[in-house]
Design a protein around this motif. Structure first.
Motif, PDB file in Angstrom:
ATOM      1  N   GLY A  47      -1.403  -8.454   5.531  1.00  0.00           N
ATOM      2  CA  GLY A  47      -1.762  -7.293   6.566  1.00  0.00           C
ATOM      3  C   GLY A  47      -0.426  -6.444   6.711  1.00  0.00           C
ATOM      4  N   MET A  48      -0.451  -5.734   8.037  1.00  0.00           N
ATOM      5  CA  MET A  48       0.396  -4.787   8.416  1.00  0.00           C
ATOM      6  C   MET A  48       1.597  -5.398   8.997  1.00  0.00           C
ATOM      7  N   MET A  49       2.622  -4.907   8.428  1.00  0.00           N
ATOM      8  CA  MET A  49       4.148  -5.779   8.610  1.00  0.00           C
ATOM      9  C   MET A  49       5.153  -4.547   9.279  1.00  0.00           C
ATOM     10  N   GLU A  50       5.649  -5.298  10.405  1.00  0.00           N
ATOM     11  CA  GLU A  50       6.733  -4.238  11.019  1.00  0.00           C
ATOM     12  C   GLU A  50       8.145  -4.002  10.446  1.00  0.00           C
ATOM     13  N   GLU A  51       7.915  -5.370   9.130  1.00  0.00           N
ATOM     14  CA  GLU A  51       9.312  -5.111   8.541  1.00  0.00           C
ATOM     15  C   GLU A  51       9.255  -4.089   7.586  1.00  0.00           C
ATOM     16  N   GLY A  52       8.209  -3.535   7.240  1.00  0.00           N
ATOM     17  CA  GLY A  52       7.967  -2.614   6.100  1.00  0.00           C
ATOM     18  C   GLY A  52       6.915  -3.050   5.242  1.00  0.00           C
ATOM     19  N   SER A  53       7.451  -2.497   3.770  1.00  0.00           N
ATOM     20  CA  SER A  53       6.497  -2.828   2.586  1.00  0.00           C
ATOM     21  C   SER A  53       7.156  -3.847   1.602  1.00  0.00           C
ATOM     22  N   LEU A  54       6.508  -4.753   1.506  1.00  0.00           N
ATOM     23  CA  LEU A  54       7.034  -6.073   0.612  1.00  0.00           C
ATOM     24  C   LEU A  54       7.458  -5.624  -0.749  1.00  0.00           C
TER      25      LEU A  54
ATOM     26  N   ASN B 283       0.689  -1.155  -0.106  1.00  0.00           N
ATOM     27  CA  ASN B 283      -0.093  -0.030   0.174  1.00  0.00           C
ATOM     28  C   ASN B 283       0.801   1.215  -0.105  1.00  0.00           C
ATOM     29  N   TYR B 284       2.303   1.040  -0.300  1.00  0.00           N
ATOM     30  CA  TYR B 284       3.070   2.271  -0.428  1.00  0.00           C
ATOM     31  C   TYR B 284       2.359   3.490  -1.277  1.00  0.00           C
ATOM     32  N   PRO B 285       2.485   4.582  -0.870  1.00  0.00           N
ATOM     33  CA  PRO B 285       3.393   5.238   0.410  1.00  0.00           C
ATOM     34  C   PRO B 285       2.440   5.388   1.739  1.00  0.00           C
ATOM     35  N   ALA B 286       1.386   4.706   1.770  1.00  0.00           N
ATOM     36  CA  ALA B 286       0.546   4.903   2.957  1.00  0.00           C
ATOM     37  C   ALA B 286       1.186   4.232   4.155  1.00  0.00           C
ATOM     38  N   ALA B 287       0.729   4.630   5.349  1.00  0.00           N
ATOM     39  CA  ALA B 287       1.101   3.960   6.604  1.00  0.00           C
ATOM     40  C   ALA B 287      -0.178   3.883   7.561  1.00  0.00           C
ATOM     41  N   PRO B 288      -0.368   3.005   8.498  1.00  0.00           N
ATOM     42  CA  PRO B 288       0.730   1.609   8.318  1.00  0.00           C
ATOM     43  C   PRO B 288       1.253   0.911   7.258  1.00  0.00           C
ATOM     44  N   MET B 289       2.080   0.475   7.092  1.00  0.00           N
ATOM     45  CA  MET B 289       2.474  -0.321   5.977  1.00  0.00           C
ATOM     46  C   MET B 289       1.765  -1.676   5.933  1.00  0.00           C
ATOM     47  N   GLY B 290       1.244  -2.042   4.487  1.00  0.00           N
ATOM     48  CA  GLY B 290       0.598  -3.234   4.582  1.00  0.00           C
ATOM     49  C   GLY B 290       0.894  -4.148   3.115  1.00  0.00           C
ATOM     50  N   SER B 291       0.954  -5.209   2.907  1.00  0.00           N
ATOM     51  CA  SER B 291       1.616  -5.910   1.883  1.00  0.00           C
ATOM     52  C   SER B 291       0.703  -7.217   1.644  1.00  0.00           C
ATOM     53  N   SER B 292       0.578  -7.661   0.294  1.00  0.00           N
ATOM     54  CA  SER B 292      -0.106  -8.880  -0.079  1.00  0.00           C
ATOM     55  C   SER B 292       0.539  -9.420  -1.236  1.00  0.00           C
ATOM     56  N   ILE B 293       0.166 -10.643  -1.407  1.00  0.00           N
ATOM     57  CA  ILE B 293       0.599 -11.461  -2.686  1.00  0.00           C
ATOM     58  C   ILE B 293      -0.412 -11.570  -3.520  1.00  0.00           C
ATOM     59  N   GLU B 294      -0.310 -11.189  -4.932  1.00  0.00           N
ATOM     60  CA  GLU B 294      -1.206 -11.154  -5.951  1.00  0.00           C
ATOM     61  C   GLU B 294      -0.761 -12.254  -6.827  1.00  0.00           C
ATOM     62  N   VAL B 295      -1.726 -12.955  -7.303  1.00  0.00           N
ATOM     63  CA  VAL B 295      -1.293 -14.255  -8.388  1.00  0.00           C
ATOM     64  C   VAL B 295      -2.358 -13.887  -9.412  1.00  0.00           C
TER      65      VAL B 295
END
Length: 288
Positions: free
Chosen positions: A144-151, A117-129
């Motif tokens: 979901g929300m990842m403390e590691e950052g943006s995937l 969801n870059y550049p939004a915060a909190p950072m959230g990521s997903s796998i899309e197929v």
């Protein structure tokens, strides 16, 4: 009940479909550096083989035996390798649910993509197929929300996945800058089991950004690219400690961003020149 069942089915599909390791992966995740001391990285140069025009050449590229795929934030173009002619396109515009595709790779007739969801915060990521034949969106798995950052990129391994998360200076989490970017090891159910930091020399080169692209090469090493420098950095797992070992830097005609290896143990990658809207097939040198 229906929605819960659907989520479980998708999760089982993603876990089962991504278990095949890329050719050449050594050990449980990544080739381990053989020496006890940190080596002096070798400096090498890649060779551009073919250049294609592609309107979606912004975030990265991927390829299979017959086609290459140009990736933009919310669009993917499918093109013939023979002459670069457009075949199909997927788009989530004008009101995208998938807002920032970062990278993709092809496996088992599927295009596996990292989304955030870059550049939004909190950072959230997903796998899309996506189905490479029809270019239809096929499945999704939210991290979901990842403390590691943006995937930004991920790769299938024998035991699960290797994935990289980005932090940028003055964006996202206020107290985390580019130095907090890392590589994380997951099992097949996307549970974290380990990880590494990038060595300081690499984070300094990628600053104020992070690793935009990455893939496990046919030699079992990790190849990563930054946001805008015309370089790929080759890394190995360390004998000990939390930092990856930098073994080589390869100069090439790209502007950073994501890339993917071609099929069949190829030394050829597909990458983008985003300013000119190009996808390039580039042959990487073998690491001594």
């Amino acid at each position: 009940m229906f929605q819960a069942s659907r989520i479980l089915i998708l999760f089982a599909f993603l876990s089962a479909s991504a278990t095949a390791a890329p050719p050449g992966v050594g050990g449980p995740v990544l080739r381990q550096h053989e020496g006890e001391t940190v080596p002096t990285p070798v400096m090498l140069k890649a060779k551009t083989l073919t250049v294609y025009d592609a309107a979606e050449a912004d975030q990265g590229a991927a390829a299979d035996e017959r086609h290459f795929y140009a990736i933009d934030n919310s669009a993917i173009g499918k093109y013939l390798l023979t002459d670069g002619s457009a075949v199909a396109q997927w788009s989530d515009l004008p009101s995208p649910g998938i807002k920032h595709l970062n990278s993709c790779y092809v496996e088992a007739a599927q295009l596996w993509c990292a989304n955030s969801n870059y550049p939004a915060a909190p950072m959230g990521s997903s796998i899309e197929v996506f189905d490479t034949k029809t270019m239809e969106h096929h499945a999704t798995h939210s991290l979901g929300m990842m403390e590691e950052g943006s995937l930004t990129w991920f790769a299938a391994t024998e035991g699960g996945f290797l994935a990289s998360f980005a932090h940028y200076d003055q964006r996202g989490v206020p107290y985390k800058d580019h130095r907090y970017s890392s590589v994380v090891i997951f099992d097949k159910q996307w549970r974290r089991t380990g990880g590494w930091l990038f060595p300081k020399v690499i984070t300094d080169l990628m600053a104020p950004y992070a690793a935009s692209g990455g893939a496990i090469g046919p030699d079992g090493r990790l190849y990563v690219s930054g946001h805008d420098r015309p370089e790929i950095y080759v890394l190995e797992a360390p004998i000990s400690g939390p930092y990856l070992t930098h073994v080589a830097t390869i100069s090439l005609e790209i502007e950073g961003q994501a890339f993917a290896f071609g099929p069949a143990n190829s030394q050829i990658i597909y990458a983008v020149d985003r300013k000119l809207g190009l996808v390039k097939a580039i042959e990487l040198p073998k690491i001594p």
